[in-house]
Write a protein that holds these residues in place. Structure first.
Motif, mmCIF file in Angstrom:
data_model
loop_
_atom_site.group_PDB
_atom_site.id
_atom_site.type_symbol
_atom_site.label_atom_id
_atom_site.label_comp_id
_atom_site.label_asym_id
_atom_site.label_seq_id
_atom_site.Cartn_x
_atom_site.Cartn_y
_atom_site.Cartn_z
ATOM 1 N N ALA A 89 38.404 7.348 8.924
ATOM 2 C CA ALA A 89 37.714 7.348 10.412
ATOM 3 C C ALA A 89 36.286 7.101 9.605
ATOM 4 N N GLU A 90 35.440 6.007 10.441
ATOM 5 C CA GLU A 90 34.415 5.796 9.872
ATOM 6 C C GLU A 90 33.284 5.993 11.089
ATOM 7 N N GLY A 91 32.020 6.118 10.540
ATOM 8 C CA GLY A 91 30.826 6.492 11.673
ATOM 9 C C GLY A 91 30.905 7.454 12.761
ATOM 10 N N VAL A 92 31.782 8.530 12.150
ATOM 11 C CA VAL A 92 32.209 9.892 13.266
ATOM 12 C C VAL A 92 30.596 10.599 13.300
ATOM 13 N N SER A 93 30.314 11.336 14.199
ATOM 14 C CA SER A 93 29.174 12.178 14.102
ATOM 15 C C SER A 93 29.680 13.343 13.571
ATOM 16 N N ALA A 94 28.516 14.283 13.053
ATOM 17 C CA ALA A 94 29.083 15.521 12.268
ATOM 18 C C ALA A 94 29.581 16.384 13.482
ATOM 19 N N GLU A 95 29.059 16.291 14.554
ATOM 20 C CA GLU A 95 29.606 17.257 15.707
ATOM 21 C C GLU A 95 30.884 16.850 16.157
ATOM 22 N N ASP A 96 31.234 15.699 16.297
ATOM 23 C CA ASP A 96 32.349 15.322 16.583
ATOM 24 C C ASP A 96 33.608 15.702 15.416
ATOM 25 N N CYS A 97 33.297 15.542 14.287
ATOM 26 C CA CYS A 97 33.958 15.784 13.258
ATOM 27 C C CYS A 97 34.245 17.435 13.345
ATOM 28 N N ALA A 98 33.129 18.284 13.280
ATOM 29 C CA ALA A 98 33.187 19.610 13.109
ATOM 30 C C ALA A 98 34.253 19.891 14.497
ATOM 31 N N GLY A 99 34.172 19.356 15.640
ATOM 32 C CA GLY A 99 34.611 19.786 16.717
ATOM 33 C C GLY A 99 36.167 19.580 16.542
ATOM 34 N N PHE A 100 36.433 18.112 15.947
ATOM 35 C CA PHE A 100 37.794 17.904 15.838
ATOM 36 C C PHE A 100 38.523 18.807 14.805
ATOM 37 N N VAL A 101 37.783 19.231 13.765
ATOM 38 C CA VAL A 101 38.527 20.035 12.870
ATOM 39 C C VAL A 101 38.728 21.338 13.248
ATOM 40 N N SER A 102 37.726 22.019 14.003
ATOM 41 C CA SER A 102 37.918 23.406 14.675
ATOM 42 C C SER A 102 39.223 23.437 15.688
ATOM 43 N N GLY A 103 39.115 22.369 16.474
ATOM 44 C CA GLY A 103 40.120 22.204 17.609
ATOM 45 C C GLY A 103 41.653 21.924 16.859
ATOM 46 N N ALA A 104 41.541 21.340 15.697
ATOM 47 C CA ALA A 104 42.962 21.057 15.066
ATOM 48 C C ALA A 104 43.313 22.211 14.224
ATOM 49 N N GLY A 105 42.629 23.232 14.141
ATOM 50 C CA GLY A 105 43.059 24.714 13.335
ATOM 51 C C GLY A 105 42.946 24.267 11.812
ATOM 52 N N ILE A 106 41.972 23.287 11.526
ATOM 53 C CA ILE A 106 41.962 23.063 9.934
ATOM 54 C C ILE A 106 40.847 23.935 9.563
ATOM 55 N N PRO A 107 40.795 24.610 8.379
ATOM 56 C CA PRO A 107 39.865 25.319 7.924
ATOM 57 C C PRO A 107 38.614 24.476 7.237
ATOM 58 N N ALA A 167 24.939 18.526 7.067
ATOM 59 C CA ALA A 167 24.449 18.701 8.095
ATOM 60 C C ALA A 167 24.559 19.911 8.563
ATOM 61 N N PRO A 168 23.483 20.521 9.518
ATOM 62 C CA PRO A 168 23.422 22.088 9.890
ATOM 63 C C PRO A 168 24.753 22.395 10.774
ATOM 64 N N VAL A 169 25.481 21.493 11.545
ATOM 65 C CA VAL A 169 26.444 21.790 12.321
ATOM 66 C C VAL A 169 27.763 22.233 11.445
ATOM 67 N N PHE A 170 27.546 21.683 10.173
ATOM 68 C CA PHE A 170 28.815 21.939 9.186
ATOM 69 C C PHE A 170 28.598 23.325 8.771
ATOM 70 N N ILE A 171 27.531 23.790 8.426
ATOM 71 C CA ILE A 171 27.274 25.174 7.902
ATOM 72 C C ILE A 171 27.371 26.107 8.994
ATOM 73 N N GLU A 172 26.797 25.839 10.019
ATOM 74 C CA GLU A 172 27.282 26.848 11.106
ATOM 75 C C GLU A 172 28.716 27.129 11.238
ATOM 76 N N LYS A 173 29.686 26.029 11.472
ATOM 77 C CA LYS A 173 31.025 26.322 11.720
ATOM 78 C C LYS A 173 32.027 26.404 10.561
ATOM 79 N N ALA A 174 31.165 26.423 9.293
ATOM 80 C CA ALA A 174 32.009 26.542 8.183
ATOM 81 C C ALA A 174 32.883 27.719 8.092
#
Length: 283
Positions: free
Chosen positions: A192-210, A242-249
């Motif tokens: 997937a290309e050109g995804v925002s950090a926020e959308d990526c973090a949200g998808f990963v969290s919603g999918a239950g992926i660590p 990006a900060p959102v990745f650290i916050e949600k890690a």
């Protein structure tokens, strides 16, 4: 077959637009150079729309897979003068074949957003026979160097990762330098290309992926459980993730380094962590 001698040739003008990211995004296609990469794209199921041949080098067509070579009619084959061909190529010493290739069908949509990552994840899950939550995903967060991007994608495929995500600001994955660095891996690894950090973090969290983030100061990757599905974030070479990745890690990890070395090349860091995951799962 006539040799094209004019820069105003319609097929040539359309191909020149693929030198830019905006042109590639608009056309849903990219340029490939050389019989080897063109053949790998064809075998991976991508559509080769047109082949350009340097004048005097028609024998190079014999290097293409038989099905492709036989299927390209004169309407999709363009012979260029040496000068025009070299202008179209992005390499110093061009190979005699260039092709316009369509992006994979899963990416035949506007780049970015939750839709792009969901489509790529669905393709990856189907290909791997896994639930989305069990996917191993490489996330490239604003990695600027095309060589690093291509190398990391190539390593991800070799290490058994299921897909890649290119965060907005990362070098375009369909640029010539990235494709050469990936050595054909991009044709096989859903991305997937050109995804925002926020959308990526949200998808990963919603999918239950660590969410596992590689960052300076993180705990040693050798002491962390990396088995199973995860989204591994490799951050920008200068500024880190990006900060959102650290916050949600779920886990923030690092690669131990001796001496005064402050950081590793992004592709090297990605390789170390991905192969530590391989070691843990095979050990």
């Amino acid at each position: 077959m006539k040799t094209v001698v004019s820069r105003d040739n319609a097929a040539l003008k359309a191909a020149r637009k693929l030198a830019s990211k905006s042109g590639r995004d608009k056309a849903g296609a990219f340029l490939l150079e050389g019989a080897k990469l063109i053949g790998e794209a064809y075998r991976a199921g991508l559509t080769v729309e047109r082949v350009f041949v340097k004048a005097g080098s028609t024998d190079a067509l014999k290097g293409l897979p038989a099905g492709l070579a036989d299927g390209i009619g004169e309407d999709h084959l363009t012979l260029l003068t040496e000068g025009l061909f070299d202008e179209l190529s992005s390499t110093v010493t061009p190979q005699p074949l260039l092709a316009v290739v369509r992006k994979p069908a899963r990416l035949d949509m506007p780049a970015g957003g939750a839709g792009a990552i969901a489509a790529a994840a669905g393709a990856a899950a189907n290909a791997a026979g896994k639930d989305v939550s069990a996917l191993s995903i490489l996330v490239l967060d604003r990695i600027a160097d095309p060589g690093n991007v291509g190398t990391a994608i190539r390593t991800a495929l070799a290490a058994g990762f299921d897909m890649a995500v290119s965060i907005r600001g990362t070098a375009d994955i369909w640029s010539d330098k990235v494709i050469r660095g990936a050595a054909g891996s991009l044709f096989l690894l859903p991305a997937a290309e050109g995804v925002s950090a926020e959308d990526c973090a949200g998808f990963v969290s919603g999918a239950g992926i660590p969410l596992v983030v590689c960052s300076a100061g993180g705990e040693s990757c050798y002491g962390m459980n990396l088995r199973g599905g995860l989204a591994l974030v490799i951050g920008n070479e200068s500024n880190g993730p990006a900060p959102v990745f650290i916050e949600k890690a779920d886990r923030v990890i690092g690669v131990p380094m001796a001496g005064t070395v402050e950081s590793l090349n992004a592709a090297v860091a990605a390789a170390v962590v991905m192969y530590e995951k391989v070691r843990q799962e095979q050990g």
